[in-house]
Design a protein around this motif. Structure first.
Motif, PDB file in Angstrom:
ATOM      1  N   UNK A 156       0.827  -1.202   0.000  1.00  6.87           N
ATOM      2  CA  UNK A 156       0.000   0.000   0.000  1.00  6.87           C
ATOM      3  C   UNK A 156       0.866   1.259   0.000  1.00  6.87           C
ATOM      4  N   UNK A 157       2.057   1.181   0.614  1.00  5.85           N
ATOM      5  CA  UNK A 157       2.958   2.336   0.574  1.00  5.85           C
ATOM      6  C   UNK A 157       4.046   2.179  -0.487  1.00  5.85           C
ATOM      7  N   UNK A 158       4.496   0.953  -0.770  1.00  8.49           N
ATOM      8  CA  UNK A 158       5.554   0.770  -1.768  1.00  8.49           C
ATOM      9  C   UNK A 158       5.106   1.212  -3.151  1.00  8.49           C
ATOM     10  N   UNK A 159       3.850   0.939  -3.492  1.00  7.33           N
ATOM     11  CA  UNK A 159       3.357   1.334  -4.818  1.00  7.33           C
ATOM     12  C   UNK A 159       3.437   2.847  -5.010  1.00  7.33           C
ATOM     13  N   UNK A 160       2.828   3.664  -4.141  1.00  8.01           N
ATOM     14  CA  UNK A 160       2.949   5.108  -4.349  1.00  8.01           C
ATOM     15  C   UNK A 160       4.363   5.636  -4.155  1.00  8.01           C
ATOM     16  N   UNK A 161       5.115   5.026  -3.252  1.00  6.50           N
ATOM     17  CA  UNK A 161       6.503   5.452  -3.063  1.00  6.50           C
ATOM     18  C   UNK A 161       7.260   5.385  -4.389  1.00  6.50           C
ATOM     19  N   UNK A 162       7.021   4.329  -5.157  1.00  5.99           N
ATOM     20  CA  UNK A 162       7.760   4.084  -6.392  1.00  5.99           C
ATOM     21  C   UNK A 162       7.110   4.672  -7.636  1.00  5.99           C
ATOM     22  N   UNK A 163       5.788   4.879  -7.622  1.00 11.06           N
ATOM     23  CA  UNK A 163       5.079   5.244  -8.846  1.00 11.06           C
ATOM     24  C   UNK A 163       4.389   6.599  -8.829  1.00 11.06           C
ATOM     25  N   UNK A 164       3.992   7.086  -7.642  1.00  8.85           N
ATOM     26  CA  UNK A 164       3.152   8.279  -7.585  1.00  8.85           C
ATOM     27  C   UNK A 164       4.022   9.540  -7.669  1.00  8.85           C
ATOM     28  N   UNK A 165       3.853  10.286  -8.765  1.00  5.77           N
ATOM     29  CA  UNK A 165       4.564  11.548  -8.929  1.00  5.77           C
ATOM     30  C   UNK A 165       3.710  12.724  -8.461  1.00  5.77           C
ATOM     31  N   UNK A 166       2.496  12.809  -8.983  1.00 10.58           N
ATOM     32  CA  UNK A 166       1.592  13.901  -8.601  1.00 10.58           C
ATOM     33  C   UNK A 166       0.232  13.401  -8.142  1.00 10.58           C
ATOM     34  N   UNK A 167      -0.374  12.515  -8.921  1.00 14.02           N
ATOM     35  CA  UNK A 167      -1.751  12.095  -8.626  1.00 14.02           C
ATOM     36  C   UNK A 167      -1.964  10.645  -9.030  1.00 14.02           C
ATOM     37  N   UNK A 168      -2.716   9.931  -8.210  1.00 16.60           N
ATOM     38  CA  UNK A 168      -3.098   8.558  -8.535  1.00 16.60           C
ATOM     39  C   UNK A 168      -4.603   8.415  -8.372  1.00 16.60           C
ATOM     40  N   UNK A 169      -5.193   7.497  -9.118  1.00 12.72           N
ATOM     41  CA  UNK A 169      -6.629   7.228  -9.045  1.00 12.72           C
ATOM     42  C   UNK A 169      -6.856   5.885  -8.376  1.00 12.72           C
ATOM     43  N   UNK A 170      -7.851   5.826  -7.495  1.00  4.25           N
ATOM     44  CA  UNK A 170      -8.179   4.605  -6.769  1.00  4.25           C
ATOM     45  C   UNK A 170      -9.694   4.415  -6.774  1.00  4.25           C
ATOM     46  N   UNK A 171     -10.136   3.158  -6.693  1.00  4.78           N
ATOM     47  CA  UNK A 171     -11.531   2.871  -6.359  1.00  4.78           C
ATOM     48  C   UNK A 171     -11.577   2.332  -4.936  1.00  4.78           C
ATOM     49  N   UNK A 172     -12.625   2.719  -4.226  1.00  3.34           N
ATOM     50  CA  UNK A 172     -12.829   2.300  -2.841  1.00  3.34           C
ATOM     51  C   UNK A 172     -13.907   1.221  -2.825  1.00  3.34           C
ATOM     52  N   UNK A 173     -13.480  -0.027  -2.723  1.00  8.95           N
ATOM     53  CA  UNK A 173     -14.431  -1.143  -2.787  1.00  8.95           C
ATOM     54  C   UNK A 173     -14.417  -2.023  -1.544  1.00  8.95           C
ATOM     55  N   UNK A 174     -13.772  -1.553  -0.480  1.00 10.60           N
ATOM     56  CA  UNK A 174     -13.746  -2.351   0.736  1.00 10.60           C
ATOM     57  C   UNK A 174     -12.635  -1.926   1.671  1.00 10.60           C
ATOM     58  N   UNK A 175     -12.466  -2.685   2.720  1.00  9.43           N
ATOM     59  CA  UNK A 175     -11.510  -2.342   3.771  1.00  9.43           C
ATOM     60  C   UNK A 175     -10.091  -2.186   3.252  1.00  9.43           C
ATOM     61  N   UNK A 176      -9.632  -3.137   2.448  1.00 13.46           N
ATOM     62  CA  UNK A 176      -8.235  -3.107   2.008  1.00 13.46           C
ATOM     63  C   UNK A 176      -8.016  -2.038   0.960  1.00 13.46           C
ATOM     64  N   UNK A 177      -9.010  -1.776   0.119  1.00 15.85           N
ATOM     65  CA  UNK A 177      -8.906  -0.669  -0.827  1.00 15.85           C
ATOM     66  C   UNK A 177      -8.815   0.649  -0.075  1.00 15.85           C
TER      67      UNK A 177
END
Length: 355
Positions: free
Chosen positions: A79-100
């Motif tokens: 959950x943190x490694x992905x944005x640490x490595x990929x997120x420059x300015x903005x990312x899009x997510x869907x909220x479909x449950x606890x883990x999302x």
């Protein structure tokens, strides 16, 4: 009494995996030592890592230009490694449950997060549709299967930005077009191995494009360069994962696992839909084939505990629903035989006739 294991995770493993892992605990690869006590840099364990990575690529048809990693920290670390490595300015997510929701919370530490759709309004009982992913997003993240609420996305979305998916509870249950993704990650304790290792499939060219400094252990490139051996990896779960991967290949691969999983889910959902006592909690078109959530109809709610106790007399374990949903949850992971689903359906029918 034979046990029928419907736990959501840590969950059922195949007898093939358990037997071979137990043997390696006693004597690993003829070394006279347990896998619990050998060096991760020994030629015997290096061979395990190499074969496990190769089998992931083979079973999921991973194209060139991707690396397969076996890491610690669970899917929650991703959950943190992905944005640490990929997120420059903005990312899009869907909220479909606890883990999302947890993944969204972590990503907000690294940049703007656009929650493009949510099913929270109906307690996550459906998958949002007809939403737009902004084309200036660095990536779009979704959770393919929602273990707690029993919804699932069983296709690879078509979007105009890089894809990232948490496939912790349904990886290896369907073919995946890996070429659409920058990162796929999955905790092992559902469909692969005991808890303790997380599989990550990452597109090499997606890395090295952010300006921030990344701690060594949280940089995917560290683990690619060292072959998942930068630090001591979780050796026992990786060995178990290899056994599961070999078992999947012997059975006919991911397509065969999907065929079996669909048959199990159809059997249980048909029983729920035809029942006068039980009812599903999820919109039918979004039902998970991995985690089947259902409850008693209102007039029978007081019998829920009695049914769990009754089921236990049949050797059925792990069907109590998560507190967020209540009722029952039957997890139908790859290692669960259809015979166990038949036992559960028979118990439901018998209990219903009794009352």
């Amino acid at each position: 009494m034979k046990k029928h294991n419907f736990y959501a995770g840590p969950s059922i493993l195949s007898e093939y995996t358990i037997k071979n892992t137990a043997e390696a605990i006693k004597d690993f690869a003829g070394t006279g030592l347990s896998i619990l006590e050998v060096s991760h840099r020994s030629k015997e364990f290096t061979a395990v890592m190499d074969e496990a990575q190769a089998l992931v690529k083979e079973l999921l048809e991973v194209p060139e230009g991707y690396s397969v990693l076996f890491l610690g920290g669970g899917a929650s670390m991703q959950f943190c490694m992905v944005p640490f490595n990929l997120l420059k300015k903005k990312a899009a997510y869907t909220d479909t449950g606890t883990w999302a929701a947890n993944a969204i919370k972590e990503a907000k530490l690294f940049g703007e997060v656009d929650v493009v759709a949510s099913s929270k309004d109906k307690n996550y009982t459906y998958i949002p549709k007809n939403f737009t992913v902004p084309e200036d997003a660095d990536y779009f993240h979704f959770t393919s299967n929602n273990t707690i609420f029993g919804t699932e996305v069983r296709f690879d979305p078509d979007v105009n930005v890089p894809l990232v998916a948490d496939m912790s509870s349904d990886i290896f249950s369907r073919p995946v077009d890996v070429s659409k993704y920058d990162v796929i990650y999955a905790g092992a304790q559902k469909n692969l191995a005991p808890a303790g290792v997380t599989i990550v499939i990452v597109k090499d060219s997606a890395l090295g494009n952010v300006d921030r400094a990344i701690p060594t252990m949280l940089d995917y490139r560290t683990h690619i360069k060292k072959g998942s051996m930068f630090n001591t990896p979780p050796m026992l779960p990786i060995y178990s994962a290899l056994q599961t991967l070999k078992y999947y290949k012997e059975l006919g691969g991911v397509k065969e696992m999907e065929r079996r999983d669909l048959a199990k889910a159809e059997l249980l959902y048909s029983a729920i839909d035809s029942s006068k006592m039980f009812v599903g909690t999820v919109e039918p078109e979004d039902r998970s084939i991995m985690n089947v959530c259902f409850v008693m109809k209102p007039e029978y709610v007081e019998l829920e505990k009695e049914f769990i106790d009754f089921a236990s007399t049949k050797g059925i374990v792990g069907i109590k629903g998560h507190r967020s949903v209540g009722g029952f949850r039957a997890s139908l992971y790859n290692a669960l035989p259809i015979e166990s689903v038949k036992v559960l359906v028979e118990a439901m029918n018998e209990f219903e006739k009794k009352h």
